[in-house]
Design a protein around this motif. Structure first.
Motif, mmCIF file in Angstrom:
data_model
loop_
_atom_site.group_PDB
_atom_site.id
_atom_site.type_symbol
_atom_site.label_atom_id
_atom_site.label_comp_id
_atom_site.label_asym_id
_atom_site.label_seq_id
_atom_site.Cartn_x
_atom_site.Cartn_y
_atom_site.Cartn_z
ATOM 1 N N VAL A 18 46.915 34.554 56.410
ATOM 2 C CA VAL A 18 45.771 33.635 56.554
ATOM 3 C C VAL A 18 44.705 33.798 55.408
ATOM 4 N N THR A 19 44.368 32.500 55.190
ATOM 5 C CA THR A 19 43.468 32.499 53.923
ATOM 6 C C THR A 19 42.811 33.768 53.778
ATOM 7 N N THR A 20 41.836 33.455 54.782
ATOM 8 C CA THR A 20 40.600 34.371 54.708
ATOM 9 C C THR A 20 41.427 36.263 54.717
ATOM 10 N N ASN A 47 46.879 28.640 55.462
ATOM 11 C CA ASN A 47 45.718 28.521 56.888
ATOM 12 C C ASN A 47 46.691 28.962 57.975
ATOM 13 N N ARG A 48 46.329 28.789 59.226
ATOM 14 C CA ARG A 48 46.905 29.463 60.119
ATOM 15 C C ARG A 48 47.836 29.017 61.157
ATOM 16 N N SER A 66 43.808 36.272 62.420
ATOM 17 C CA SER A 66 42.926 36.562 63.782
ATOM 18 C C SER A 66 42.462 35.400 64.791
ATOM 19 N N HIS A 67 43.471 34.915 65.178
ATOM 20 C CA HIS A 67 43.654 34.207 65.837
ATOM 21 C C HIS A 67 45.181 33.867 66.238
ATOM 22 N N ASN A 82 36.167 40.485 61.627
ATOM 23 C CA ASN A 82 36.389 39.800 61.659
ATOM 24 C C ASN A 82 35.447 38.942 61.728
ATOM 25 N N ARG A 113 36.567 23.813 57.825
ATOM 26 C CA ARG A 113 37.864 23.947 57.831
ATOM 27 C C ARG A 113 38.846 22.840 57.966
ATOM 28 N N GLY A 116 43.728 23.033 61.601
ATOM 29 C CA GLY A 116 45.034 23.525 61.748
ATOM 30 C C GLY A 116 44.206 25.177 61.114
ATOM 31 N N SER A 117 43.439 25.389 60.472
ATOM 32 C CA SER A 117 42.172 26.861 60.086
ATOM 33 C C SER A 117 42.017 26.920 61.649
ATOM 34 N N GLY A 118 42.476 28.877 61.186
ATOM 35 C CA GLY A 118 41.705 29.266 62.247
ATOM 36 C C GLY A 118 40.380 30.152 62.386
ATOM 37 N N THR A 119 39.829 29.805 60.875
ATOM 38 C CA THR A 119 38.494 29.881 61.365
ATOM 39 C C THR A 119 38.217 28.274 61.611
HETATM 40 P P1 PGA Z 1 42.189 30.438 58.544
HETATM 41 O O1 PGA Z 1 42.765 31.663 59.000
HETATM 42 O O2 PGA Z 1 40.557 29.526 58.619
HETATM 43 O O3 PGA Z 1 42.632 30.334 57.000
HETATM 44 O O4 PGA Z 1 43.732 29.597 58.897
HETATM 45 C C1 PGA Z 1 41.766 32.897 59.599
HETATM 46 C C2 PGA Z 1 42.231 32.636 60.526
HETATM 47 O O5 PGA Z 1 43.112 32.595 61.252
HETATM 48 O O6 PGA Z 1 41.189 33.701 61.934
#
Ligand code: PGA
Length: 223
Positions: A18-20, A47-48, A66-67, A82, A113, A116-119
Motif C-alpha cells: 500500500v502507498t504508505t 492503495n489498499r 495495515s488493514h 503504524n 485520501r 479505497g485508501s486504508g488510511t
Molecule cells: P493506503 O494504505 O492509505 O495507501 O491505502 C495504508 C493502509 O492500508 O494502511
C-alpha cells in the motif's frame, strides 16, 4: 561459507504494498539486498483496494497492509507499528497550543485520501467510534499531495507517521490531539495456500530475524 550460501539465493521477490508502505519498505530492501545480491525485486504500489484486487491474481509473494481485508483468509506476519498522526502547516496557530480536543481538530478543513485508501478507512472508523464528524474540504489521491496541500495552508490531515520519516516532515507540524494517534500495525501478508519460493522464504526469515528490529531503529516511529 555463509556468504557463498547467500550468494546462491537468486530470483525475484514480488512485493505489492500500500502507498504508505513505500516510505519504509525500500529501507528494509536496501539491507536485505546487500545480504543477497543475486535477488531482484518487483515492487508494486497501490492503495489498499488496489492491493486487495491483486490478491485475486495471487502473483505476488507478499502484500503489505495495515488493514488486511477481513473477507479473505491470509497468513499474516505482524511487522512494525503504524501510528496515524495529525498534521498541520508548520506555522499553524494550533501547532503551538497544547493538546487539542478531537472536536476542535475536526472543525479544521480536512484533506482526506481517496475511497479505497486504508488510511481513509482507519480515519473514518476511528472518528465514527468517537462520534466526531470531519470537515472534509478536499479528497486527494496521494500522501505526497496531501503533505503539499497541508504545507500550502489548505487544511489539516491525518497520515501515517512513516510519511514524515527520513526527512519527510519539512514544512509540517505534528499536532497533539486527544484520541490520536490512531494506532495501527503493518502486516506482511501472503495467501495461505501458496507455497513460498526460496526467495520469498529468505525474505520472510530476514524480516523476522533482523529486518524488523533494524527498521524499528531506523525509522524513529513512536511506539
Ligand atoms: P493506503 O494504505 O492509505 O495507501 O491505502 C495504508 C493502509 O492500508 O494502511
Amino acid at each position: 561459507t555463509l556468504a557463498d550460501l547467500q550468494g546462491m539465493k537468486a530470483g525475484t521477490l514480488r512485493l505489492a504494498v500500500v502507498t504508505t508502505a513505500k516510505y519504509f519498505i525500500p529501507h528494509l530492501l536496501g539491507d536485505f539486498l546487500r545480504h543477497y545480491p543475486m535477488i531482484d525485486v518487483d515492487f508494486k504500489v497501490g492503495n489498499r483496494q488496489q492491493i486487495i484486487d491483486r490478491l485475486g491474481a495471487g502473483e505476488d509473494d507478499f502484500y503489505v497492509f495495515s488493514h488486511p481485508p477481513q473477507e479473505q483468509e491470509l497468513a499474516l506476519h505482524q511487522f512494525v507499528p503504524n501510528p496515524l498522526v495529525a498534521i498541520a502547516p508548520q506555522d499553524h496557530p494550533l501547532a503551538g497550543e497544547g493538546e487539542l480536543t478531537l472536536e476542535a481538530f475536526a472543525r479544521q478543513p480536512f484533506l482526506m485520501r481517496e475511497l479505497g485508501s486504508g488510511t481513509r478507512h482507519a480515519i473514518e472508523r476511528h472518528l465514527e467510534r468517537a462520534g466526531v464528524d470531519l470537515n472534509v474540504r478536499m479528497t486527494v489521491e496521494s500522501n505526497e499531495a496531501i503533505k503539499h496541500s497541508v504545507m500550502a495552508g489548505l487544511g489539516v490531515s491525518i497520515l501515517s507517521q512513516h510519511t514524515l520519516a527520513f526527512g519527510g516532515s519539512q514544512g509540517l507540524a505534528t499536532l497533539s490531539v486527544s484520541g490520536l494517534p490512531i494506532n495501527t500495525q503493518w502486516f506482511l501478508a501472503c495467501l495461505p495456500g501458496k507455497q513460498l519460493s526460496v526467495v520469498a522464504r529468505t525474505f520472510l526469515d530476514y524480516v523476522e530475524q533482523e529486518g524488523r528490529a533494524k527498521l524499528m531503529a531506523d525509522t524513529e516511529i513512536d511506539r
